[in-house]
Design a protein around this motif. Structure first.
Motif, mmCIF file in Angstrom:
data_model
loop_
_atom_site.group_PDB
_atom_site.id
_atom_site.type_symbol
_atom_site.label_atom_id
_atom_site.label_comp_id
_atom_site.label_asym_id
_atom_site.label_seq_id
_atom_site.Cartn_x
_atom_site.Cartn_y
_atom_site.Cartn_z
ATOM 1 N N ILE A 199 27.731 43.801 39.815
ATOM 2 C CA ILE A 199 28.103 44.421 38.826
ATOM 3 C C ILE A 199 29.498 44.428 39.645
ATOM 4 N N ARG A 200 30.471 44.485 39.483
ATOM 5 C CA ARG A 200 32.227 44.975 39.689
ATOM 6 C C ARG A 200 33.041 45.306 38.795
ATOM 7 N N ASP A 201 34.163 45.567 38.886
ATOM 8 C CA ASP A 201 35.432 46.019 38.596
ATOM 9 C C ASP A 201 35.513 44.890 38.601
ATOM 10 N N LEU A 202 36.122 44.570 36.723
ATOM 11 C CA LEU A 202 37.022 43.674 36.300
ATOM 12 C C LEU A 202 38.517 43.261 37.018
ATOM 13 N N VAL A 220 40.200 38.049 32.640
ATOM 14 C CA VAL A 220 40.750 37.928 31.442
ATOM 15 C C VAL A 220 39.913 37.314 30.597
ATOM 16 N N ASP A 221 40.184 35.781 31.325
ATOM 17 C CA ASP A 221 39.792 35.006 30.052
ATOM 18 C C ASP A 221 38.376 34.672 30.353
ATOM 19 N N ALA A 222 37.324 35.321 31.179
ATOM 20 C CA ALA A 222 35.625 35.151 31.146
ATOM 21 C C ALA A 222 35.528 36.401 29.856
ATOM 22 N N LEU A 223 36.581 37.626 29.693
ATOM 23 C CA LEU A 223 36.299 38.947 29.385
ATOM 24 C C LEU A 223 36.309 38.716 27.811
ATOM 25 N N LEU A 224 38.052 38.004 27.612
ATOM 26 C CA LEU A 224 38.333 37.564 26.264
ATOM 27 C C LEU A 224 36.891 37.035 25.494
ATOM 28 N N ALA A 225 36.468 35.795 26.293
ATOM 29 C CA ALA A 225 35.832 35.118 25.638
ATOM 30 C C ALA A 225 34.181 35.941 25.667
ATOM 31 N N ALA A 244 34.284 38.596 16.592
ATOM 32 C CA ALA A 244 34.329 37.425 16.752
ATOM 33 C C ALA A 244 35.521 36.767 15.887
ATOM 34 N N GLY A 245 36.218 36.239 16.179
ATOM 35 C CA GLY A 245 37.339 35.866 15.906
ATOM 36 C C GLY A 245 38.735 36.591 15.985
ATOM 37 N N ASP A 246 38.461 37.741 16.840
ATOM 38 C CA ASP A 246 39.314 38.861 17.029
ATOM 39 C C ASP A 246 40.734 37.977 17.398
ATOM 40 N N ALA A 247 42.224 38.678 17.640
ATOM 41 C CA ALA A 247 43.309 37.842 18.422
ATOM 42 C C ALA A 247 43.013 38.103 19.606
ATOM 43 N N PRO A 248 44.037 37.130 20.336
ATOM 44 C CA PRO A 248 43.611 37.768 21.487
ATOM 45 C C PRO A 248 44.566 38.553 22.103
ATOM 46 N N PRO A 249 44.984 39.641 23.118
ATOM 47 C CA PRO A 249 45.767 40.180 23.386
ATOM 48 C C PRO A 249 47.388 39.541 24.295
ATOM 49 N N SER A 250 48.313 39.684 24.217
ATOM 50 C CA SER A 250 49.690 38.842 24.895
ATOM 51 C C SER A 250 49.294 39.115 26.294
ATOM 52 N N PRO A 251 50.344 38.090 27.086
ATOM 53 C CA PRO A 251 50.101 38.566 28.157
ATOM 54 C C PRO A 251 50.421 39.536 29.068
ATOM 55 N N GLU A 252 51.727 40.172 28.531
ATOM 56 C CA GLU A 252 52.263 42.342 28.210
ATOM 57 C C GLU A 252 50.563 43.245 28.025
ATOM 58 N N PHE A 280 27.974 39.985 36.008
ATOM 59 C CA PHE A 280 27.905 38.634 35.810
ATOM 60 C C PHE A 280 26.732 38.184 36.734
ATOM 61 N N ASP A 281 26.058 36.968 36.236
ATOM 62 C CA ASP A 281 25.140 36.508 36.910
ATOM 63 C C ASP A 281 25.508 35.163 37.280
ATOM 64 N N GLY A 282 25.498 34.831 38.268
ATOM 65 C CA GLY A 282 26.111 34.155 39.124
ATOM 66 C C GLY A 282 27.787 34.068 39.035
ATOM 67 N N ALA A 283 28.328 33.052 38.141
ATOM 68 C CA ALA A 283 29.817 33.516 37.952
ATOM 69 C C ALA A 283 30.389 33.462 36.481
ATOM 70 N N GLN A 284 29.346 33.536 35.994
ATOM 71 C CA GLN A 284 29.506 33.236 34.369
ATOM 72 C C GLN A 284 29.094 35.340 34.009
ATOM 73 N N LEU A 285 30.106 35.368 33.278
ATOM 74 C CA LEU A 285 29.988 37.138 32.970
ATOM 75 C C LEU A 285 29.349 37.050 31.899
ATOM 76 N N ILE A 286 28.151 38.078 31.684
ATOM 77 C CA ILE A 286 26.898 38.244 30.684
ATOM 78 C C ILE A 286 27.265 39.243 30.109
ATOM 79 N N ALA A 287 27.922 40.670 30.855
ATOM 80 C CA ALA A 287 28.096 41.897 30.102
ATOM 81 C C ALA A 287 28.847 42.230 30.691
ATOM 82 N N SER A 288 30.166 43.328 29.994
ATOM 83 C CA SER A 288 30.535 44.024 29.996
ATOM 84 C C SER A 288 30.712 45.409 29.888
ATOM 85 N N CYS A 289 31.496 46.569 29.854
ATOM 86 C CA CYS A 289 32.294 47.631 28.932
ATOM 87 C C CYS A 289 33.269 47.758 30.081
#
Length: 149
Positions: free
Chosen positions: A7-10, A15-20, A27-35, A52-61
């Protein structure tokens, strides 16, 4: 699952992994703007944690620690956007990331941590109770912004 689970700070680079991962939350949420992304990750007192499990983000809050003038000036925490990848549910990852966020709140001298959910599934409620939360302590009320017209 690999042997390297952490577990680490994001940060902005995550961001790409978190949005995925958020597609497993809403599901289907519009992505935020870069700003918006820059504003969120620059906000003091707001942290995102990822498991993370290796390089894969598997849980977050995320955890917002909010300054306060009651309770002797002690802050309080709010946990939101709890999500575990559907392929990794039921394995303790969500509970681990929540417990990590709670520990961070205590380290910042928060006197309480609040978590709300819109899920109506009693199994979800039981999950949060296993994380240490009580549904009998407070009642939450929500108001949503009117739709843009």
């Amino acid at each position: 699952m690999s042997t390297e689970v952490a577990i680490r700070d994001l940060g902005v680079d995550d961001v790409d992994a978190l949005l995925a991962l958020y597609q497993h939350l809403n599901a289907g949420d519009a992505p935020p703007s870069p700003e918006a992304v820059r504003r969120v990750f620059a906000h003091p007192g707001l942290r995102h944690f990822g498991r993370f499990d290796g390089a894969q983000l598997i849980a977050s809050c995320n955890l917002a620690v909010i300054p306060n003038l009651t309770r002797g000036g002690r802050s309080y925490g709010v946990i939101e956007n709890v999500v575990t990848h559907a392929d990794h549910r039921g394995q303790g990852h969500g509970q681990a990331v929540i417990r990590h966020a709670i520990a961070q709140a205590w380290a910042m001298d928060a006197y309480k941590v609040v978590l709300t959910t819109s899920r109506k599934d009693p199994a979800v409620w039981a999950f949060y109770e296993r994380c240490g939360f009580s549904s009998s302590d407070k009642r939450a009320f929500v108001i949503r912004a009117p739709a843009a017209g």
